[in-house]
Structures are given as C-alpha cells and as structure tokens.
Motif scaffolding. Structure first.
Motif, PDB file in Angstrom:
ATOM      1  N   SER A   2      11.473  -7.938  13.385  1.00 27.49           N
ATOM      2  CA  SER A   2      11.044  -8.429  12.084  1.00 27.49           C
ATOM      3  C   SER A   2       9.895  -9.420  12.239  1.00 27.49           C
ATOM      4  CB  SER A   2      12.203  -9.122  11.367  1.00 27.49           C
ATOM      5  OG  SER A   2      11.754  -9.701  10.157  1.00 27.49           O
ATOM      6  N   TYR A   3       8.864  -9.233  11.402  1.00 25.78           N
ATOM      7  CA  TYR A   3       7.739 -10.161  11.394  1.00 25.78           C
ATOM      8  C   TYR A   3       7.934 -11.281  10.376  1.00 25.78           C
ATOM      9  CZ  TYR A   3       5.284  -6.457  13.943  1.00 25.78           C
ATOM     10  OH  TYR A   3       4.904  -5.506  14.861  1.00 25.78           O
ATOM     11  N   LEU A   4       8.947 -11.142   9.534  1.00 24.13           N
ATOM     12  CA  LEU A   4       9.130 -12.093   8.437  1.00 24.13           C
ATOM     13  C   LEU A   4      10.021 -13.233   8.891  1.00 24.13           C
ATOM     14  CD1 LEU A   4       9.489  -9.595   5.470  1.00 24.13           C
ATOM     15  CD2 LEU A   4       7.434 -10.548   6.535  1.00 24.13           C
ATOM     16  N   ALA A 235       3.756  -3.495   6.002  1.00 22.72           N
ATOM     17  CA  ALA A 235       4.794  -2.499   5.727  1.00 22.72           C
ATOM     18  C   ALA A 235       6.160  -3.157   5.564  1.00 22.72           C
ATOM     19  CB  ALA A 235       4.832  -1.455   6.844  1.00 22.72           C
ATOM     20  N   GLU A 236       6.429  -4.187   6.370  1.00 20.19           N
ATOM     21  CA  GLU A 236       7.717  -4.866   6.247  1.00 20.19           C
ATOM     22  C   GLU A 236       7.796  -5.654   4.945  1.00 20.19           C
ATOM     23  OE1 GLU A 236      10.737  -7.801   8.729  1.00 20.19           O
ATOM     24  OE2 GLU A 236       8.799  -7.246   9.611  1.00 20.19           O
ATOM     25  N   ILE A 237       6.681  -6.275   4.557  1.00 22.22           N
ATOM     26  CA  ILE A 237       6.660  -6.990   3.271  1.00 22.22           C
ATOM     27  C   ILE A 237       6.896  -6.009   2.130  1.00 22.22           C
ATOM     28  CG2 ILE A 237       5.172  -8.253   1.666  1.00 22.22           C
ATOM     29  CD1 ILE A 237       3.834  -9.521   4.158  1.00 22.22           C
ATOM     30  N   TYR A 241      10.031  -6.688  -0.126  1.00 23.89           N
ATOM     31  CA  TYR A 241       9.746  -7.336  -1.410  1.00 23.89           C
ATOM     32  C   TYR A 241       9.087  -6.411  -2.431  1.00 23.89           C
ATOM     33  CZ  TYR A 241      10.659 -11.576   1.267  1.00 23.89           C
ATOM     34  OH  TYR A 241      11.238 -12.543   2.054  1.00 23.89           O
ATOM     35  N   GLY A 242       8.601  -5.245  -2.003  1.00 20.38           N
ATOM     36  CA  GLY A 242       7.951  -4.334  -2.928  1.00 20.38           C
ATOM     37  C   GLY A 242       8.963  -3.484  -3.691  1.00 20.38           C
ATOM     38  N   PRO A 243       8.474  -2.540  -4.481  1.00 22.71           N
ATOM     39  CA  PRO A 243       7.053  -2.291  -4.755  1.00 22.71           C
ATOM     40  C   PRO A 243       6.447  -3.376  -5.630  1.00 22.71           C
ATOM     41  CG  PRO A 243       8.439  -0.902  -6.133  1.00 22.71           C
ATOM     42  CD  PRO A 243       9.357  -1.597  -5.186  1.00 22.71           C
ATOM     43  N   PHE A 244       5.122  -3.511  -5.561  1.00 17.76           N
ATOM     44  CA  PHE A 244       4.415  -4.537  -6.315  1.00 17.76           C
ATOM     45  C   PHE A 244       3.649  -3.914  -7.481  1.00 17.76           C
ATOM     46  CE2 PHE A 244       4.792  -6.392  -2.033  1.00 17.76           C
ATOM     47  CZ  PHE A 244       5.410  -7.592  -2.358  1.00 17.76           C
ATOM     48  N   PRO A 265     -12.735  -3.251   2.704  1.00 24.44           N
ATOM     49  CA  PRO A 265     -12.205  -2.279   1.731  1.00 24.44           C
ATOM     50  C   PRO A 265     -11.309  -1.205   2.339  1.00 24.44           C
ATOM     51  CG  PRO A 265     -14.578  -1.992   2.074  1.00 24.44           C
ATOM     52  CD  PRO A 265     -14.206  -3.280   2.726  1.00 24.44           C
ATOM     53  N   ASP A 266     -11.663  -0.665   3.518  1.00 24.51           N
ATOM     54  CA  ASP A 266     -10.850   0.398   4.103  1.00 24.51           C
ATOM     55  C   ASP A 266      -9.448  -0.091   4.449  1.00 24.51           C
ATOM     56  OD1 ASP A 266     -12.802   2.933   5.204  1.00 24.51           O
ATOM     57  OD2 ASP A 266     -13.794   1.074   4.649  1.00 24.51           O
ATOM     58  N   ARG A 267      -9.381  -1.236   5.099  1.00 28.14           N
ATOM     59  CA  ARG A 267      -8.073  -1.773   5.497  1.00 28.14           C
ATOM     60  C   ARG A 267      -7.302  -2.324   4.292  1.00 28.14           C
ATOM     61  NH1 ARG A 267      -5.838  -0.016   9.998  1.00 28.14           N
ATOM     62  NH2 ARG A 267      -6.175  -1.414  11.729  1.00 28.14           N
ATOM     63  N   ALA A 268      -8.012  -2.809   3.279  1.00 32.60           N
ATOM     64  CA  ALA A 268      -7.325  -3.256   2.068  1.00 32.60           C
ATOM     65  C   ALA A 268      -6.614  -2.086   1.402  1.00 32.60           C
ATOM     66  CB  ALA A 268      -8.318  -3.902   1.104  1.00 32.60           C
ATOM     67  N   ALA A 269      -7.271  -0.931   1.387  1.00 35.15           N
ATOM     68  CA  ALA A 269      -6.639   0.252   0.812  1.00 35.15           C
ATOM     69  C   ALA A 269      -5.387   0.630   1.606  1.00 35.15           C
ATOM     70  CB  ALA A 269      -7.636   1.410   0.792  1.00 35.15           C
ATOM     71  N   GLU A 270      -5.469   0.554   2.934  1.00 36.88           N
ATOM     72  CA  GLU A 270      -4.302   0.852   3.763  1.00 36.88           C
ATOM     73  C   GLU A 270      -3.193  -0.173   3.534  1.00 36.88           C
ATOM     74  OE1 GLU A 270      -5.338   1.324   7.877  1.00 36.88           O
ATOM     75  OE2 GLU A 270      -7.159   2.422   7.394  1.00 36.88           O
ATOM     76  N   ALA A 271      -3.577  -1.445   3.438  1.00 36.76           N
ATOM     77  CA  ALA A 271      -2.573  -2.490   3.215  1.00 36.76           C
ATOM     78  C   ALA A 271      -1.878  -2.310   1.871  1.00 36.76           C
ATOM     79  CB  ALA A 271      -3.244  -3.868   3.288  1.00 36.76           C
ATOM     80  N   HIS A 272      -2.645  -1.954   0.850  1.00 34.75           N
ATOM     81  CA  HIS A 272      -2.077  -1.721  -0.477  1.00 34.75           C
ATOM     82  C   HIS A 272      -0.994  -0.648  -0.414  1.00 34.75           C
ATOM     83  CE1 HIS A 272      -1.943  -1.036  -4.823  1.00 34.75           C
ATOM     84  NE2 HIS A 272      -2.142   0.245  -4.585  1.00 34.75           N
ATOM     85  N   ARG A 273      -1.271   0.417   0.298  1.00 30.61           N
ATOM     86  CA  ARG A 273      -0.276   1.489   0.409  1.00 30.61           C
ATOM     87  C   ARG A 273       0.931   1.036   1.225  1.00 30.61           C
ATOM     88  NH1 ARG A 273      -3.393   7.098   1.624  1.00 30.61           N
ATOM     89  NH2 ARG A 273      -1.232   7.819   1.512  1.00 30.61           N
ATOM     90  N   ALA A 274       0.683   0.291   2.298  1.00 26.74           N
ATOM     91  CA  ALA A 274       1.803  -0.204   3.112  1.00 26.74           C
ATOM     92  C   ALA A 274       2.685  -1.157   2.316  1.00 26.74           C
ATOM     93  CB  ALA A 274       1.267  -0.893   4.362  1.00 26.74           C
ATOM     94  N   LEU A 275       2.075  -1.923   1.419  1.00 32.42           N
ATOM     95  CA  LEU A 275       2.803  -2.885   0.597  1.00 32.42           C
ATOM     96  C   LEU A 275       3.571  -2.220  -0.548  1.00 32.42           C
ATOM     97  CD1 LEU A 275      -0.002  -5.584   0.410  1.00 32.42           C
ATOM     98  CD2 LEU A 275       2.294  -6.002   1.337  1.00 32.42           C
TER      99      LEU A 275
END
Length: 353
Positions: A2-4, A235-237, A241-244, A265-275
């Motif tokens: 766990s990263y949290l 992904a763990e967040i 805690y998701g979905p957001f 922008p590219d990694r933000a899009a990936e982070a959005h999906r992981a979140l």
C-alpha cells in the motif's frame, strides 16, 4: 503493497512515496538557452484580454449546488453545496521570491482579494511560489477562515500573518471535517500522497510536505491533484476513494526531463483513468511560463487525447464562476478571443447575474 500511509522522513527531509528522479544541475544548464531565447512562443501573442470576475456574481448560490471559479494555474474557488473553499490562491504578479524577476502572469488577477466572497477555508497544497503566494496570504490573513495545509507549511502562513489557531497542518492520510459557520455545510478533506517535492529556495528542499486531496461530502467526491508526477498510487487512490465526479490534474509546466514530478497532458489522462475519474478538469496551466512548451500546447494536446481515451473534459474560462453539473464543458478561451468578444462574454455574464 500500500502506498497510502503517513509521510516518511530521512535525515529530516520528507520522502516521496516512490523513488523519484530529479533533474541535475548539468541537465538544467543544457536547457538554459531555450529558457532564455525561446520565451516568445511560451507566452500569449498578442496578450490575453483582462478576464474579470464581478463580485456580485456570488450573490446567488449555484443552482446545481456546485460552482467553480478558476483563476488560472491551480487557483480555484470551489462552492460545494454551501461550503466555499479557496485552493492554492496566487495573486502576485510573478510566481517568484522577487517581484522584479521570474515568471510573470499572462493576465492580471480577475478579482481583487478584498472582493472575494466570504470563505469557509483556504487550502494550500505545498510551499512552491506558484501555490503558496505571500500576497494572497497576507491579503486574506485577517479573514476568520480555516487554513489547511501540508506538514510544515504552517510556518509560512504564520509568517505572513495568519493566526496559528486558524491553521491546520495535515500529514498524508489525515482526515479533516470542516463545517461552514455561514451555512452549516460540511466538507471532508483527506490529505493523500503525491509525487513531487517542496522548497522555496535551493537550500530547503523537502523540508515541508506536499500532498493531493480528496474533497467530499454526502453528494460529491472530488480529487485535487495539486502537483505530482505519475505513480502507481493513483490506482490505489482510485480504488480506495474513487470513483471521482471530478479530477483536477495538472497538465502544464511539463517536460520529459521532469516527468517524475509533473504529469503533463498525456500522464494526466492516464492518472484520471487510474483514479476512476468521471470528468477531468485540467489545471496548472494557462497563467505562467514555467516550462519549455508553447503555452497552449498542454490544452491542445489534451483535446487530442481525450476522445481517443474516452475522457470527458471540463475546461472553464478564467474568472467565470461556472456550474459543474457532472457533464463535460469546454470554453476554448485560450484560442485568443478578441477583446471585443471578451467584452461581450462579460456583458452576458453580468446580465445573467
């Protein structure tokens, strides 16, 4: 794994949740010519119009219950079911320790600090100059509001005039329930890890904590990413805690050399999906020249990516209180509207009151 978990320290300095590469001095020297001579493409030409926020627009609460005013970069006023939260307010002319040099604003503040409506809390994610602004803090310090920030950042708030009893510092995974003295509305803040760093000079890096935040109540679940590179914790967040309903993620001030501490922008899009985000609100762009890319590049790149990845975007005009109803929205403000067009928009907003 766990990263949290709570933040860790080594030799008195905070550590990132995962090993993180930082650009060396030699790397920065290689980029210096581009920093010095490529400035024109990184700033709006011609200059942007003066976006304005009329204070009377806040006289009426949002019909949907939620309204956001984006002041540029990562500065936001969020009205969430009767609770008003100001995030990372930056009002100075430059994001710099000195006001005669450093990154200048592309447009002036859209509203005077004194004209902001009554607030319930101010959130400062970390101590960098484009997030913790002395001008803004001093201008708001006499308001009877709560100040919430990351571990160690409170010392700056106290130095800039905020009474110690109104400051709450948070470690990663801390939770804080806030209640509006104006309306009785409640909002829960959860401080979570991000992959970044801190420091207001070259000599105090990692001395205070940086963080991302979940903002939620019975009706909403929102994620404010502040500054972060991509990491598995997204992904763990999302799982925990998701979905957001809305993820607020940085797309600007990015470069391959510092992708471990900024998304782009590219990694933000990936982070959005992981979140497990439903709608993406891109922040940390459009106000300061903090990287080497053309100033509109992050937004245009994200617009290319979104349909390919099935991502819905929410991109409001700076300074315009805009209702968030869970649906995508795009203003295209960065595509250089004329001053006359901007006046027309302002007149329409004013008439709508």
């Amino acid at each position: 794994m766990s990263y949290l978990k709570a933040a860790q320290r080594q030799n008195g300095k905070f550590l990132n949740p995962v090993p993180t590469h930082f650009t060396s001095g030699r790397d920065m020297l290689r980029l210096l010519p581009e920093f010095l001579f490529g400035r024109r493409k990184r700033e709006p030409q011609p200059p942007l119009p003066h976006f304005r926020t009329e204070k009377h627009w806040y006289n009426q609460p949002p019909e949907s219950g939620m309204r956001i005013t984006w002041f540029g970069h990562s500065s936001l006023l969020m009205e969430i079911d009767g609770f008003r939260l100001l995030l990372d307010p930056v009002w100075s002319h430059r994001a710099s320790p000195i006001q005669f040099a450093g990154p200048e604003r592309f447009f002036p503040p859209t509203i005077a600090l004194s004209d902001l409506p009554p607030l319930d809390a101010v959130l400062v994610s970390h101590d960098h100059y484009d997030h913790l602004d002395e001008t803004a803090v001093r201008g708001l310090a006499d308001r009877n509001v709560r100040w919430v920030t990351s571990l160690g950042v409170g010392k700056y708030l106290r130095r800039f005039g905020v009474p110690a009893e109104r400051i709450q510092e948070m470690d990663w995974c801390d939770r804080l329930k806030l209640t509006s003295t104006r309306t009785g509305a409640e909002l829960e803040l959860i401080s979570l890890p991000s992959r970044h760093f801190s420091g207001r000079s070259l000599f105090n890096r990692f001395g205070t904590l940086w963080a991302s935040f979940v903002l939620r109540n019975a009706q909403r679940n929102l994620y404010f990413g502040a500054d972060s590179g991509y990491w598995p914790g997204f992904a763990e967040i999302g799982a925990e805690y998701g979905p957001f309903d809305l993820t607020m993620l940085e797309i600007g001030a990015s470069n391959p050399m510092w992708e471990s501490i900024h998304l782009g922008p590219d990694r933000a899009a990936e982070a959005h999906r992981a979140l497990r985000g439903k709608v993406l609100f891109p922040i940390h762009w459009g106000l300061f020249d903090l990287a080497l890319h053309e100033w509109r590049e992050p937004s245009e790149r994200l617009l290319q990516l979104a349909p390919q990845m099935g991502i819905e975007l929410w991109m409001p005009r700076p300074g315009s209180p805009t209702e968030f109803q869970g649906m995508p929205m795009q203003s295209d403000w960065w595509r250089q509207p004329s001053a006359a067009a901007q006046r027309t928009v302002t007149e329409l907003l004013t008439a709508g009151g």
